[in-house]
Write an enzyme that holds these catalytic residues in place. Structure first.
Site, PDB file in Angstrom:
ATOM      1  N   LYS A 185     -54.696 103.350  63.139  1.00 33.25           N
ATOM      2  CA  LYS A 185     -53.520 103.226  64.010  1.00 33.25           C
ATOM      3  C   LYS A 185     -53.485 101.901  64.746  1.00 33.25           C
ATOM      4  CE  LYS A 185     -49.694 104.405  65.796  1.00 33.25           C
ATOM      5  NZ  LYS A 185     -48.564 104.150  64.956  1.00 33.25           N
TER       6      LYS A 185
ATOM      7  N   CYS B 259     -62.700 103.160  65.399  1.00 33.39           N
ATOM      8  CA  CYS B 259     -63.114 104.554  65.274  1.00 33.39           C
ATOM      9  C   CYS B 259     -62.621 105.335  66.474  1.00 33.39           C
ATOM     10  CB  CYS B 259     -64.638 104.632  65.227  1.00 33.39           C
ATOM     11  SG  CYS B 259     -65.377 103.538  64.027  1.00 33.39           S
TER      12      CYS B 259
END
Ligand code: BG6
Length: 606
Positions: free
Chosen positions: A601, A2
């Protein structure tokens, strides 16, 4: 993984908070939430969906505040629901917490807290934190004491930030394994999972280490050790990226922008200082039983490195995927573990490095993000200088790492005399021409690739075929198609096909074949033999090759002809083509290019 961010300032910080959490959205975009201090009370807003639409729908920016935290989620524990969205509050609403990581003992903590009367609103691991803070604050009437007691109860990984009505002018945060850093501004202080959280406001950053907590206020910050509660002083380092670099710069998507940045990132990779390259060369020469490590795209970089070190320097070093490293690799004091990581924060790769260090091995890494955990824990780091890579789909960072490993292979080959000075010089000259060649491909071939991608966007299954060093390129290319277009794709060595998978040919599976330049005779002929095999079973073949137009007229169903290039850079050209092919397939299929479903990512949880 997160993204968490926070700001505390002299003036209103709600816009800076919005910009910061938006910049972190590549870390997870399932749901989003903020907590803002307002007149000593905490206002919490949260919902599923992306940052921009959430802020707009909830009109969050009408809430002005000088202290706030925010979160963008990549779900690990608990479905994507509003209830499971951060921030989480205590029963008395006096604490609001955002968390990145996994609290591995959350179940037992939750059971104990529920026994003590706490009511939980979510199915997440993170929600134990505000209830623990409430419990310990009730006993001590001191927020710092409550924080330290809470942190000492937690097992697993965490980067935490929270607001409390008991100290409305502060943000409290803490870290163990999940990344966390501070942004030091004149009129405000910031916290974030990485510096994109505050890069628009300040270039002064402080990196928080494991088992440290921070008390942040608008004019000051104090960092302490969780175990001793002693103060820790830390250097401020200057971020060498400008905020514009992490904007789209007029491109429709970060992925396309980053594909088009590759001429520059290749130049930056070639400008890595000779001393650092030679340091890696020496580490390889002095080690036995070494390993190349990465995961996802960087595993295919490790595979490429395996081939290039063997081809150029006759040095065979196995590549191991980070997630399988600990159960597989026999690491010893003589080993070198050379890792590849764009973000420098990927949990699996960090675990492999820490495991190697615990066995006394030497560690090194090629990393893009300065100040990242990997960059700081390895014995030797090469910072590749590719600039911010925001798109979840890695392109420029992977190419830059492959280019750097080609230079390492050339230097090692020269040192081991497996290469002559002449062939070394020729190869370095070709590498210096690579940016121009890529620019040419981007300018002259994008339109054609777009048309082909559009024409074949209905294909459900692609087989990417490459021989020798083209095999890792085939695997990375297949990964791009899976990641961004959600189309099933598999990378495979040409020679492997006839030992099983050939049975699939002709049944709705199309092949893309990366044909090396003719100069690479053995690989060239072997690859064309595979093309003939597929065509013999009426399989469709899209041939990507360097031969003159019309030379292979009947060999392929579709062909993409490339300008002839020296063989050392040919694999990179195939990779750029494959990046564009996947991108245009995804745009044709109207995929969410920069935020592909279920991905992030870099994954900072195990
Ligand atoms: C995955 C990303 O989470 O992590 C991939 O989606 C990436 O694109 C992989 O290749 C490894 O990340 P990193 O940052 O260690 O190179």
């Amino acid at each position: 993984m997160c993204g968490i961010s926070g700001s505390v300032g002299i003036n209103d910080i709600s816009t800076a908070l919005f910009e910061g959490i938006k910049n972190l959205e590549y870390r997870g975009y399932d749901s989003c939430g903020v907590a803002l201090m307002n007149g000593g009370k905490i206002v919490v807003k949260k919902d599923i969906g992306g940052v921009e639409e959430f802020y707009h729908r909830e009109n969050v920016l009408r809430h002005k505040s000088k202290v706030g935290i925010a979160h963008t989620r990549w779900a690990t524990h608990g479905k994507v629901t509003r209830e499971n969205t951060h921030p989480f509050t205590s029963c008395d609403k006096a604490f609001a917490v955002v968390h990145n990581g996994i609290i591995s003992n959350h179940a037992s903590l939750k059971a104990q807290l529920e026994k003590e009367g706490h009511r939980f609103a979510s199915n997440t691991d993170s929600e134990v934190v505000p209830h623990l803070l409430e419990k310990f604050y009730r006993a001590s009437k001191d927020v710092e004491t409550a924080l330290v007691k809470t942190l000492r109860m937690l097992e697993g990984t965490f980067a935490i930030a929270f607001l409390t009505a008991h100290q409305p002018q502060h943000i409290y945060c803490a870290k163990r394994e999940s990344p966390l850093m501070l942004g030091i501004g004149d009129e405000a202080k910031y916290v974030g999972s990485d510096f994109n959280a505050f890069i628009d406001q300040t270039k002064n950053a402080v990196i928080i280490d494991d088992d440290e907590y921070v008390i942040l206020s608008r004019d000051s910050y104090v960092i302490k050790d969780i175990l001793t509660q002693e103060e820790v002083s830390k250097p401020i380092f200057k971020i060498n990226w400008d905020s514009e670099a992490s904007k789209k710069g007029g491109y429709p998507h970060y992925m396309l922008k980053e594909i088009y940045e590759q001429p520059q990132t290749v130049n930056n990779a070639l400008d890595v200082d000779e001393k650092s390259i030679m340091h890696i060369v020496d580490m390889i020469s002095q080690s036995k039983n070494s390993f190349l490590v990465g995961v996802g795209t960087t595993f295919y970089v490790a595979e490429y490195a395996k081939y290039i070190l063997s081809n150029l320097a006759h040095e065979f070093i196995p590549s191991v995927s980070s997630d399988e490293f600990i159960p597989l690799a026999n690491v010893s004091r003589d080993s070198l573990v050379l890792a590849f990581s764009q973000s420098g924060e990927t949990y699996d790769t960090l675990s492999a490095i820490k495991h190697a260090k615990s066995r006394g091995a030497k560690t090194a890494a090629i990393v893009n993000v300065m100040g990242s955990t990997t960059a700081r824990v390895v014995d030797k780091v090469i910072l590749q200088g590719s600039g911010p890579e925001i798109s979840v789909i890695s392109t420029k960072a992977a190419l830059a790492q492959m280019v750097i490993m080609t230079v390492v292979g050339l230097k090692l080959g020269l040192k081991k005399k497996t290469l002559t000075k002449k062939s070394y010089a020729q190869a370095m000259k070709a590498l210096r021409e690579l940016p121009g060649v890529i620019q040419g491909i981007l300018n002259e071939r994008s339109g054609f690739i777009h048309r082909i991608a559009h024409k074949y966007s209905g294909i459900k299954h692609w087989l990417y075929l490459g021989r020798g060093i083209y095999y890792p390129i085939a695997m990375e290319s297949a990964l791009k198609m899976k990641e961004v277009a959600y189309v099933h794709a598999e990378g495979m060595p040409c020679g492997f096909l006839k030992h099983g998978t050939l049975a699939l040919i002709g049944d709705g599976i199309n092949s893309i074949v990366f044909v090396p330049p003719k100069e690479d005779k053995t690989l060239y002929e072997g690859t064309l033999a595979t093309v003939a095999e597929v065509r013999a079973r009426s399989g469709f073949v899209l041939g990507v090759h360097f031969d003159a137009r019309g030379k292979n007229k009947n060999l392929f169903d579709e062909e993409l002809i490339l300008p002839t290039v020296p063989k050392i850079i040919a694999p990179f050209i195939h990779l750029v083509i494959a990046q564009l092919f996947a991108y245009f397939t995804a745009t044709t299929l109207k995929r969410n290019i920069d935020k592909p479903r279920s991905l992030a990512k870099s994954v900072t949880v195990g």
